[in-house]
Design a protein around this motif. Structure first.
Motif, PDB file in Angstrom:
ATOM      1  N   HIS A  63       0.874  -0.856   0.122  1.00 37.51           N
ATOM      2  CA  HIS A  63      -0.577   0.059   0.477  1.00 37.51           C
ATOM      3  C   HIS A  63       0.571   0.857   0.188  1.00 37.51           C
ATOM      4  CE1 HIS A  63      -3.619  -2.176   0.570  1.00 37.51           C
ATOM      5  NE2 HIS A  63      -3.347  -3.126   1.406  1.00 37.51           N
ATOM      6  N   SER A  64       2.406   1.305  -0.563  1.00 37.61           N
ATOM      7  CA  SER A  64       2.907   2.674  -0.479  1.00 37.61           C
ATOM      8  C   SER A  64       3.381   2.969  -1.639  1.00 37.61           C
ATOM      9  CB  SER A  64       4.371   2.150   0.502  1.00 37.61           C
ATOM     10  OG  SER A  64       3.725   1.655   2.155  1.00 37.61           O
ATOM     11  N   ARG A  65       3.822   3.535  -1.761  1.00 39.82           N
ATOM     12  CA  ARG A  65       4.652   4.123  -3.128  1.00 39.82           C
ATOM     13  C   ARG A  65       5.838   4.041  -3.366  1.00 39.82           C
ATOM     14  NH1 ARG A  65       4.338   9.352  -3.019  1.00 39.82           N
ATOM     15  NH2 ARG A  65       2.861   9.852  -3.764  1.00 39.82           N
ATOM     16  N   ILE A  66       5.838   3.112  -4.021  1.00 44.29           N
ATOM     17  CA  ILE A  66       7.714   2.782  -4.497  1.00 44.29           C
ATOM     18  C   ILE A  66       8.123   3.646  -5.610  1.00 44.29           C
ATOM     19  CG2 ILE A  66       9.359   0.783  -4.553  1.00 44.29           C
ATOM     20  CD1 ILE A  66       7.060  -1.391  -3.384  1.00 44.29           C
ATOM     21  N   ILE A  67       9.404   4.220  -5.130  1.00 41.33           N
ATOM     22  CA  ILE A  67       9.960   4.594  -6.247  1.00 41.33           C
ATOM     23  C   ILE A  67      11.421   3.559  -6.622  1.00 41.33           C
ATOM     24  CG2 ILE A  67      11.364   6.504  -7.460  1.00 41.33           C
ATOM     25  CD1 ILE A  67       9.327   8.527  -5.161  1.00 41.33           C
ATOM     26  N   ASN A  68      11.321   2.907  -7.869  1.00 44.96           N
ATOM     27  CA  ASN A  68      12.848   2.907  -8.527  1.00 44.96           C
ATOM     28  C   ASN A  68      13.217   3.239  -8.959  1.00 44.96           C
ATOM     29  OD1 ASN A  68      14.776   0.463  -9.413  1.00 44.96           O
ATOM     30  ND2 ASN A  68      12.824  -0.810  -9.070  1.00 44.96           N
ATOM     31  N   ALA A  69      14.398   3.514  -8.070  1.00 40.28           N
ATOM     32  CA  ALA A  69      15.474   5.015  -8.862  1.00 40.28           C
ATOM     33  C   ALA A  69      16.249   3.978 -10.270  1.00 40.28           C
ATOM     34  CB  ALA A  69      17.111   5.255  -8.073  1.00 40.28           C
ATOM     35  N   ALA A  70      16.353   2.799 -10.267  1.00 39.49           N
ATOM     36  CA  ALA A  70      17.271   1.663 -11.170  1.00 39.49           C
ATOM     37  C   ALA A  70      16.268   1.866 -12.214  1.00 39.49           C
ATOM     38  CB  ALA A  70      17.212   0.049 -10.632  1.00 39.49           C
ATOM     39  N   ARG A  71      14.691   1.722 -11.965  1.00 36.41           N
ATOM     40  CA  ARG A  71      14.015   1.968 -13.258  1.00 36.41           C
ATOM     41  C   ARG A  71      13.750   3.769 -14.297  1.00 36.41           C
ATOM     42  NH1 ARG A  71      10.346  -3.514 -10.783  1.00 36.41           N
ATOM     43  NH2 ARG A  71      12.156  -4.365 -11.062  1.00 36.41           N
ATOM     44  N   SER A  72      14.228   4.686 -13.223  1.00 34.63           N
ATOM     45  CA  SER A  72      14.289   5.710 -13.407  1.00 34.63           C
ATOM     46  C   SER A  72      15.060   6.363 -14.495  1.00 34.63           C
ATOM     47  CB  SER A  72      13.584   6.502 -12.340  1.00 34.63           C
ATOM     48  OG  SER A  72      12.592   5.691 -11.088  1.00 34.63           O
ATOM     49  N   PRO A  73      15.682   6.485 -15.305  1.00 40.09           N
ATOM     50  CA  PRO A  73      16.171   6.652 -16.439  1.00 40.09           C
ATOM     51  C   PRO A  73      16.914   7.991 -16.600  1.00 40.09           C
ATOM     52  CG  PRO A  73      14.765   5.202 -17.862  1.00 40.09           C
ATOM     53  CD  PRO A  73      14.520   5.356 -16.632  1.00 40.09           C
ATOM     54  N   LYS A  74      17.154   8.960 -16.929  1.00 39.10           N
ATOM     55  CA  LYS A  74      17.161  10.331 -17.564  1.00 39.10           C
ATOM     56  C   LYS A  74      16.912  10.782 -16.635  1.00 39.10           C
ATOM     57  CE  LYS A  74      17.285   8.609 -22.335  1.00 39.10           C
ATOM     58  NZ  LYS A  74      16.367   8.863 -23.495  1.00 39.10           N
ATOM     59  N   ALA A  75      17.293  11.593 -15.031  1.00 35.61           N
ATOM     60  CA  ALA A  75      16.515  12.263 -14.132  1.00 35.61           C
ATOM     61  C   ALA A  75      16.760  13.643 -14.355  1.00 35.61           C
ATOM     62  CB  ALA A  75      17.694  11.936 -12.766  1.00 35.61           C
ATOM     63  N   ASN A  76      16.140  14.093 -14.135  1.00 38.11           N
ATOM     64  CA  ASN A  76      16.173  15.796 -14.094  1.00 38.11           C
ATOM     65  C   ASN A  76      15.996  16.847 -12.531  1.00 38.11           C
ATOM     66  OD1 ASN A  76      14.538  15.946 -16.892  1.00 38.11           O
ATOM     67  ND2 ASN A  76      12.815  15.718 -16.433  1.00 38.11           N
ATOM     68  N   THR A  77      17.076  16.869 -12.411  1.00 39.57           N
ATOM     69  CA  THR A  77      17.122  17.778 -11.161  1.00 39.57           C
ATOM     70  C   THR A  77      16.877  19.720 -12.312  1.00 39.57           C
ATOM     71  OG1 THR A  77      19.950  18.423 -12.613  1.00 39.57           O
ATOM     72  CG2 THR A  77      19.278  16.069 -11.351  1.00 39.57           C
ATOM     73  N   TYR A  78      17.039  20.432 -10.696  1.00 42.79           N
ATOM     74  CA  TYR A  78      16.290  21.164 -10.646  1.00 42.79           C
ATOM     75  C   TYR A  78      17.631  22.120  -9.753  1.00 42.79           C
ATOM     76  CZ  TYR A  78      12.174  19.469 -12.066  1.00 42.79           C
ATOM     77  OH  TYR A  78      11.117  18.617 -13.088  1.00 42.79           O
ATOM     78  N   VAL A  79      17.917  23.278 -10.904  1.00 42.59           N
ATOM     79  CA  VAL A  79      18.533  24.653 -10.150  1.00 42.59           C
ATOM     80  C   VAL A  79      18.189  25.608  -9.851  1.00 42.59           C
ATOM     81  CG1 VAL A  79      20.704  25.838 -10.193  1.00 42.59           C
ATOM     82  CG2 VAL A  79      20.867  23.819 -10.588  1.00 42.59           C
ATOM     83  N   TYR A  80      17.548  26.217  -8.898  1.00 43.17           N
ATOM     84  CA  TYR A  80      16.970  27.993  -8.141  1.00 43.17           C
ATOM     85  C   TYR A  80      18.030  29.222  -8.249  1.00 43.17           C
ATOM     86  CZ  TYR A  80      13.175  24.877  -8.235  1.00 43.17           C
ATOM     87  OH  TYR A  80      12.082  23.551  -8.186  1.00 43.17           O
ATOM     88  N   LEU A  81      17.251  29.755  -9.015  1.00 41.91           N
ATOM     89  CA  LEU A  81      18.172  31.397  -9.092  1.00 41.91           C
ATOM     90  C   LEU A  81      17.217  32.231  -9.513  1.00 41.91           C
ATOM     91  CD1 LEU A  81      20.114  30.374 -12.484  1.00 41.91           C
ATOM     92  CD2 LEU A  81      21.064  29.622 -10.096  1.00 41.91           C
ATOM     93  N   LYS A  82      18.538  33.212  -8.358  1.00 34.61           N
ATOM     94  CA  LYS A  82      17.468  33.688  -8.459  1.00 34.61           C
ATOM     95  C   LYS A  82      17.631  35.956  -8.845  1.00 34.61           C
ATOM     96  CE  LYS A  82      14.939  33.305  -3.580  1.00 34.61           C
ATOM     97  NZ  LYS A  82      15.095  33.425  -2.081  1.00 34.61           N
ATOM     98  N   PHE A  83      17.158  36.592  -9.920  1.00 35.63           N
ATOM     99  CA  PHE A  83      18.257  38.509  -9.930  1.00 35.63           C
ATOM    100  C   PHE A  83      16.855  39.198  -9.906  1.00 35.63           C
ATOM    101  CE2 PHE A  83      18.750  34.382 -13.875  1.00 35.63           C
ATOM    102  CZ  PHE A  83      20.218  34.232 -13.188  1.00 35.63           C
ATOM    103  N   GLY A  84      17.100  39.946  -9.446  1.00 33.57           N
ATOM    104  CA  GLY A  84      16.772  41.477  -9.049  1.00 33.57           C
ATOM    105  C   GLY A  84      15.962  41.589 -10.750  1.00 33.57           C
ATOM    106  N   ILE A  85      15.021  42.903  -9.770  1.00 32.82           N
ATOM    107  CA  ILE A  85      13.773  43.048 -10.966  1.00 32.82           C
ATOM    108  C   ILE A  85      14.175  44.019 -12.058  1.00 32.82           C
ATOM    109  CG2 ILE A  85      11.580  42.084  -9.700  1.00 32.82           C
ATOM    110  CD1 ILE A  85      11.278  45.179  -8.290  1.00 32.82           C
ATOM    111  N   ASP A  86      15.001  44.308 -11.291  1.00 33.52           N
ATOM    112  CA  ASP A  86      16.119  45.268 -12.488  1.00 33.52           C
ATOM    113  C   ASP A  86      16.892  44.885 -13.413  1.00 33.52           C
ATOM    114  OD1 ASP A  86      17.649  44.958 -10.431  1.00 33.52           O
ATOM    115  OD2 ASP A  86      18.880  46.704 -10.462  1.00 33.52           O
ATOM    116  N   ILE A  87      16.780  43.927 -13.289  1.00 33.74           N
ATOM    117  CA  ILE A  87      17.907  42.794 -14.519  1.00 33.74           C
ATOM    118  C   ILE A  87      16.630  43.234 -16.012  1.00 33.74           C
ATOM    119  CG2 ILE A  87      18.799  41.222 -15.301  1.00 33.74           C
ATOM    120  CD1 ILE A  87      20.462  42.366 -12.556  1.00 33.74           C
TER     121      ILE A  87
END
Length: 316
Positions: free
Chosen positions: A135-159
């Motif tokens: 009854h649990s969610r099982i995430i299998n990393a070996a069966r999850s190819p092409k991983a998507n990663t996220y990099v967050y940035l902040k820029f001033g509103i005057d840029i």
């Protein structure tokens, strides 16, 4: 060598599961054969049927346990959500998962009753009943190819937006020069505009060549991209620096907590039991702030922390 060990463990584990499943099938088969033989040789089967009523009564007692056991067996034999050596993440299906990857376990052994896992971060060993995993969610990393990663940035509103697009081209070129690490830069977009705080938040989406099974490599190369983004933003003058928050040093409307008066040299400030209780519980949010009683004393006359410290130092 590592793959050979995983293959050996998988083979042995599969053999154990097959043997256990074979035992269940043999048990049911022998019961049916015995009943057929009794009927064939003319034995009275009414006694057997009377004994079966006892088992039927017991089935109501162990029905829930038997159903959970059957769920665990179906999980291992039918669904097969993982194999030995896979990195898996177990979570509540009603909760969302993290975009940076989930806390993962290595599968060490599988049986019809339980699954033994090892926490990748601390090397701790744990076991789950297969019925609880059903009854649990099982995430299998070996069966999850092409991983998507996220990099967050902040820029001033005057840029200017044109400058942001130049920044995007530089990051995209950086990613393309590493075909053994990333497939492509899958996205670059603004996710929120915080005009009151003075910045716009952007996200860089990276499609990695590895699966989440190799999360250490993914996180390291994500950190490299984050560091490169920081250096580029510095050189282009785009680094966002949060403005300093205003600090109110006034003591008007705030009570001195027990012990504060002695620390700043105000040994003559009377603190009663009621004042101590009020200072610890705070003021009522629905009422306007009150000036403490010792501030109304004209002989003290302090209106700020700085003045109180100065007076206290002069006394010392």
């Amino acid at each position: 060598y590592k793959r050979a060990r995983v293959f050996r463990a998988t083979t042995l584990n599969s053999a154990q599961i097959d043997d256990a499943f074979e035992g269940l099938i043999n048990m049911g088969f022998y019961i049916i054969v015995v009943f057929i033989v009794m009927v064939a040789i003319g034995l009275d089967t009414s006694k057997v049927l009377s004994v079966s009523t006892v088992f039927i009564s017991l089935s109501f007692l162990i029905g829930s346990s038997a159903s959970r056991y059957l769920e665990g067996v179906l999980l291992v034999l039918a669904r097969q959500p993982y194999d030995v050596g896979d990195r898996i993440a177990i979570s509540n299906p009603q909760e969302d998962t993290s975009c940076d990857g989930s806390l993962t376990w290595y599968v060490e052994s599988i049986s019809l009753f339980q699954t033994t896992v090892r926490l990748a971060a601390t090397n701790e060993v744990a076991s789950y009943s297969n019925s609880s995993l059903a009854h649990s969610r099982i995430i299998n990393a070996a069966r999850s190819p092409k991983a998507n990663t996220y990099v967050y940035l902040k820029f001033g509103i005057d840029i200017p937006y044109s400058k942001v697009m130049i920044f995007k081209d530089v990051i995209e070129k950086f990613v393309k020069e590493r075909p053994r690490e990333f497939l492509k830069m899958d996205g670059f977009r603004a996710v929120s505009v915080e005009a009151d705080c003075g910045y716009i938040k952007y996200v860089v989406v990276l499609a990695h060549i590895e699966s989440w099974q190799n999360i250490a490599i993914i996180l390291q190369e994500k950190a490299d991209v984050s560091s490169f983004c920081l250096e580029v933003s510095k050189k282009m003058g785009m680094r966002f620096i949060a403005p300093p928050m205003p600090i109110d040093l006034s003591l008007v409307g705030r009570k001195i907590l027990p012990g504060e008066a002695a620390e700043i040299g105000l040994t003559d400030v009377p603190v009663t039991e009621n004042e101590t209780r009020e200072a610890m519980t705070g003021l009522d949010d629905d009422l306007p702030p009150r000036i403490p009683a010792h501030f109304k004393n004209e002989s003290l006359g302090y209106q700020s922390i700085a003045e109180m410290f100065a007076k206290g130092a002069e006394k010392k």
